[in-house]
Design an enzyme around this catalytic site. Sequence first.
Site, mmCIF file in Angstrom:
data_model
loop_
_atom_site.group_PDB
_atom_site.id
_atom_site.type_symbol
_atom_site.label_atom_id
_atom_site.label_comp_id
_atom_site.label_asym_id
_atom_site.label_seq_id
_atom_site.Cartn_x
_atom_site.Cartn_y
_atom_site.Cartn_z
ATOM 1 N N GLU A 49 0.089 -3.352 4.633
ATOM 2 C CA GLU A 49 -1.049 -2.442 4.729
ATOM 3 C C GLU A 49 -1.099 -1.731 6.078
ATOM 4 O O GLU A 49 -0.765 -2.326 7.100
ATOM 5 C CB GLU A 49 -2.351 -3.254 4.597
ATOM 6 C CG GLU A 49 -3.052 -3.144 3.282
ATOM 7 C CD GLU A 49 -3.567 -1.761 2.937
ATOM 8 O OE1 GLU A 49 -3.620 -0.896 3.819
ATOM 9 O OE2 GLU A 49 -3.917 -1.539 1.775
ATOM 10 N N ASP A 50 -1.570 -0.472 6.077
ATOM 11 C CA ASP A 50 -1.773 0.228 7.362
ATOM 12 C C ASP A 50 -3.259 0.440 7.645
ATOM 13 O O ASP A 50 -3.603 1.073 8.638
ATOM 14 C CB ASP A 50 -1.079 1.600 7.353
ATOM 15 C CG ASP A 50 -1.796 2.593 6.453
ATOM 16 O OD1 ASP A 50 -2.234 2.193 5.348
ATOM 17 O OD2 ASP A 50 -1.949 3.757 6.849
ATOM 18 N N THR B 86 2.008 9.950 4.254
ATOM 19 C CA THR B 86 0.974 10.833 3.706
ATOM 20 C C THR B 86 -0.370 10.694 4.416
ATOM 21 O O THR B 86 -1.247 11.538 4.228
ATOM 22 C CB THR B 86 0.743 10.532 2.208
ATOM 23 O OG1 THR B 86 0.800 9.119 2.043
ATOM 24 C CG2 THR B 86 1.750 11.207 1.332
ATOM 25 N N ASN C 221 -3.330 9.640 -6.644
ATOM 26 C CA ASN C 221 -2.113 10.460 -6.674
ATOM 27 C C ASN C 221 -0.841 9.620 -6.511
ATOM 28 O O ASN C 221 0.233 10.159 -6.251
ATOM 29 C CB ASN C 221 -2.162 11.496 -5.537
ATOM 30 C CG ASN C 221 -3.305 12.491 -5.707
ATOM 31 O OD1 ASN C 221 -3.362 13.192 -6.717
ATOM 32 N ND2 ASN C 221 -4.218 12.538 -4.748
ATOM 33 N N ARG D 228 -11.400 8.389 -2.199
ATOM 34 C CA ARG D 228 -11.765 9.773 -1.878
ATOM 35 C C ARG D 228 -13.286 9.950 -1.872
ATOM 36 O O ARG D 228 -13.851 10.563 -0.969
ATOM 37 C CB ARG D 228 -11.137 10.688 -2.950
ATOM 38 C CG ARG D 228 -11.123 12.159 -2.583
ATOM 39 C CD ARG D 228 -10.550 12.972 -3.737
ATOM 40 N NE ARG D 228 -9.331 12.394 -4.279
ATOM 41 C CZ ARG D 228 -8.834 12.687 -5.476
ATOM 42 N NH1 ARG D 228 -9.443 13.572 -6.255
ATOM 43 N NH2 ARG D 228 -7.723 12.106 -5.914
ATOM 44 N N ASP E 136 0.872 -1.164 0.000
ATOM 45 C CA ASP E 136 0.000 0.000 0.000
ATOM 46 C C ASP E 136 0.920 1.227 0.000
ATOM 47 O O ASP E 136 2.106 1.118 0.343
ATOM 48 C CB ASP E 136 -0.875 -0.044 1.264
ATOM 49 C CG ASP E 136 -1.684 1.213 1.432
ATOM 50 O OD1 ASP E 136 -2.355 1.614 0.459
ATOM 51 O OD2 ASP E 136 -1.647 1.809 2.529
ATOM 52 N N LEU E 137 0.389 2.382 -0.392
ATOM 53 C CA LEU E 137 1.235 3.587 -0.461
ATOM 54 C C LEU E 137 1.137 4.432 0.811
ATOM 55 O O LEU E 137 2.070 4.495 1.614
ATOM 56 C CB LEU E 137 0.820 4.424 -1.685
ATOM 57 C CG LEU E 137 1.521 5.773 -1.801
ATOM 58 C CD1 LEU E 137 2.979 5.607 -2.197
ATOM 59 C CD2 LEU E 137 0.800 6.662 -2.818
ATOM 60 N N ASP E 138 -0.055 5.059 0.975
ATOM 61 C CA ASP E 138 -0.234 6.032 2.058
ATOM 62 C C ASP E 138 -0.152 5.351 3.425
ATOM 63 O O ASP E 138 -0.954 4.467 3.731
ATOM 64 C CB ASP E 138 -1.600 6.720 1.923
ATOM 65 C CG ASP E 138 -1.729 7.515 0.630
ATOM 66 O OD1 ASP E 138 -0.848 8.339 0.366
ATOM 67 O OD2 ASP E 138 -2.714 7.302 -0.106
ATOM 68 N N SER F 15 -2.775 0.628 -4.248
ATOM 69 C CA SER F 15 -3.265 1.768 -3.455
ATOM 70 C C SER F 15 -4.589 2.289 -3.994
ATOM 71 O O SER F 15 -4.841 2.238 -5.193
ATOM 72 C CB SER F 15 -2.225 2.896 -3.528
ATOM 73 O OG SER F 15 -2.761 4.107 -3.071
ATOM 74 N N ALA F 16 -5.401 2.842 -3.094
ATOM 75 C CA ALA F 16 -6.667 3.458 -3.515
ATOM 76 C C ALA F 16 -6.440 4.859 -4.075
ATOM 77 O O ALA F 16 -7.335 5.446 -4.683
ATOM 78 C CB ALA F 16 -7.599 3.546 -2.305
ATOM 79 N N SER F 17 -5.241 5.385 -3.894
ATOM 80 C CA SER F 17 -5.001 6.788 -4.253
ATOM 81 C C SER F 17 -4.871 7.001 -5.759
ATOM 82 O O SER F 17 -4.253 6.211 -6.463
ATOM 83 C CB SER F 17 -3.724 7.287 -3.582
ATOM 84 O OG SER F 17 -3.429 8.592 -4.025
ATOM 85 N N LYS G 128 -8.822 5.248 6.109
ATOM 86 C CA LYS G 128 -7.570 4.733 5.538
ATOM 87 C C LYS G 128 -7.870 3.630 4.539
ATOM 88 O O LYS G 128 -8.656 2.719 4.828
ATOM 89 C CB LYS G 128 -6.646 4.229 6.650
ATOM 90 C CG LYS G 128 -6.079 5.355 7.493
ATOM 91 C CD LYS G 128 -5.086 4.836 8.523
ATOM 92 C CE LYS G 128 -4.498 6.000 9.312
ATOM 93 N NZ LYS G 128 -3.701 5.521 10.450
ATOM 94 N N GLY G 129 -7.239 3.722 3.384
ATOM 95 C CA GLY G 129 -7.434 2.712 2.345
ATOM 96 C C GLY G 129 -8.717 2.890 1.550
ATOM 97 O O GLY G 129 -8.981 2.142 0.614
ATOM 98 N N LYS H 173 -11.055 -1.165 -1.557
ATOM 99 C CA LYS H 173 -10.765 -2.035 -0.418
ATOM 100 C C LYS H 173 -11.914 -1.863 0.587
ATOM 101 O O LYS H 173 -12.387 -0.743 0.734
ATOM 102 C CB LYS H 173 -9.453 -1.624 0.263
ATOM 103 C CG LYS H 173 -8.228 -1.690 -0.645
ATOM 104 C CD LYS H 173 -7.031 -1.027 0.039
ATOM 105 C CE LYS H 173 -5.863 -0.886 -0.920
ATOM 106 N NZ LYS H 173 -4.712 -0.170 -0.369
HETATM 107 C C1 BG6 Z 1 -5.671 5.776 0.291
HETATM 108 C C2 BG6 Z 1 -5.735 6.532 1.598
HETATM 109 O O1 BG6 Z 1 -4.380 5.294 0.096
HETATM 110 O O2 BG6 Z 1 -6.034 6.615 -0.797
HETATM 111 C C3 BG6 Z 1 -7.121 7.132 1.777
HETATM 112 O O3 BG6 Z 1 -5.458 5.656 2.670
HETATM 113 C C4 BG6 Z 1 -7.459 8.007 0.569
HETATM 114 O O4 BG6 Z 1 -7.158 7.882 2.962
HETATM 115 C C5 BG6 Z 1 -7.340 7.182 -0.711
HETATM 116 O O5 BG6 Z 1 -8.783 8.505 0.688
HETATM 117 C C6 BG6 Z 1 -7.618 7.985 -1.969
HETATM 118 O O6 BG6 Z 1 -6.555 8.886 -2.177
HETATM 119 P P1 BG6 Z 1 -6.544 10.074 -3.219
HETATM 120 O O7 BG6 Z 1 -5.099 10.523 -3.221
HETATM 121 O O8 BG6 Z 1 -6.977 9.531 -4.542
HETATM 122 O O9 BG6 Z 1 -7.483 11.100 -2.711
HETATM 123 MG MG MG Z 2 -2.684 3.192 3.569
#
Ligand code: BG6
Ligand code: MG
Length: 219
Positions: free
Chosen positions: A171-172, A19, A120, A51, A11-13, A116-118, A47-48, A147
């Site tokens: 994973e966190d 972050t 970014n 958005r 996982d990233l964040d 990762s769910a992000s 977390k995970g 997730k």
């Molecule tokens: C996950 C974070 O990695 O990414 C979440 O743990 C976050 O808190 C999710 O909401 C989405 O991230 P982003 O960068 O697309 O807003």
């Molecule tokens: Mg995370």
Amino acid sequence: MTIKTKGFVFDLDGVLVDTAKYHYLAWKKFAEEFNYDFTEEENEEFKGVSRKRCLEILLNKVGVEANQDQIDQWLIQKNEDYLSYISEMNPSEVLPGVKDFLDSLKSKGIPMAVGSASKNAVPILEKVELLSYFTDIIDGNKVSKAKPDPEVFVLAAKALHVKAEDTIVFEDAIAGIQAANAAGMLSIGVGDQNVLCEADYNIENFNDITNEFLTELIG
Ligand code: BG6
Ligand code: MG
């Protein structure tokens, strides 16, 4: 093609980079506009989580209903706040022990991916100079199910050409541990053991991974 090796998925964040606190700060700022005190404890649930889903949960907490245009606007606003917090990010925000651990896996030829769910993920990995370690980045732009659905890790294992039972996930987030478990992968919780009690193993950070433990993981 499936090759006989273990694959490591991160996982990233909150696992590779520090972050998670910036996501929290951005949601806290958003909640303040509604006079709602968003706590760190409540943030565990975020977390995970994507958005969009985080916003839905928060709007439910503050008791606000909104139309799609307003929701889209708020999603943009939250991301702009988040991006402003991470704009100065550099390799110093890579979490303890991560770099050495990735170097050690790289030297052993172990394939690695990010799950990762992000949305970014790629720019963040570039900023902290970790992007080149990973065979593939499965992020919020590539998955359709969040997730604890296992989709993100299933896609990551596929990208690494490893079977689920040969995949190790770091994973966190509670949702992330549940996703890895649901995929039939080995889950390692990074952070608070009490929060991540469903993980197969727990570490506080990557400095906790001894050579013996790594040998056991690689098999
Ligand atoms: C996950 C974070 O990695 O990414 C979440 O743990 C976050 O808190 C999710 O909401 C989405 O991230 P982003 O960068 O697309 O807003
Ligand atoms: Mg995370």
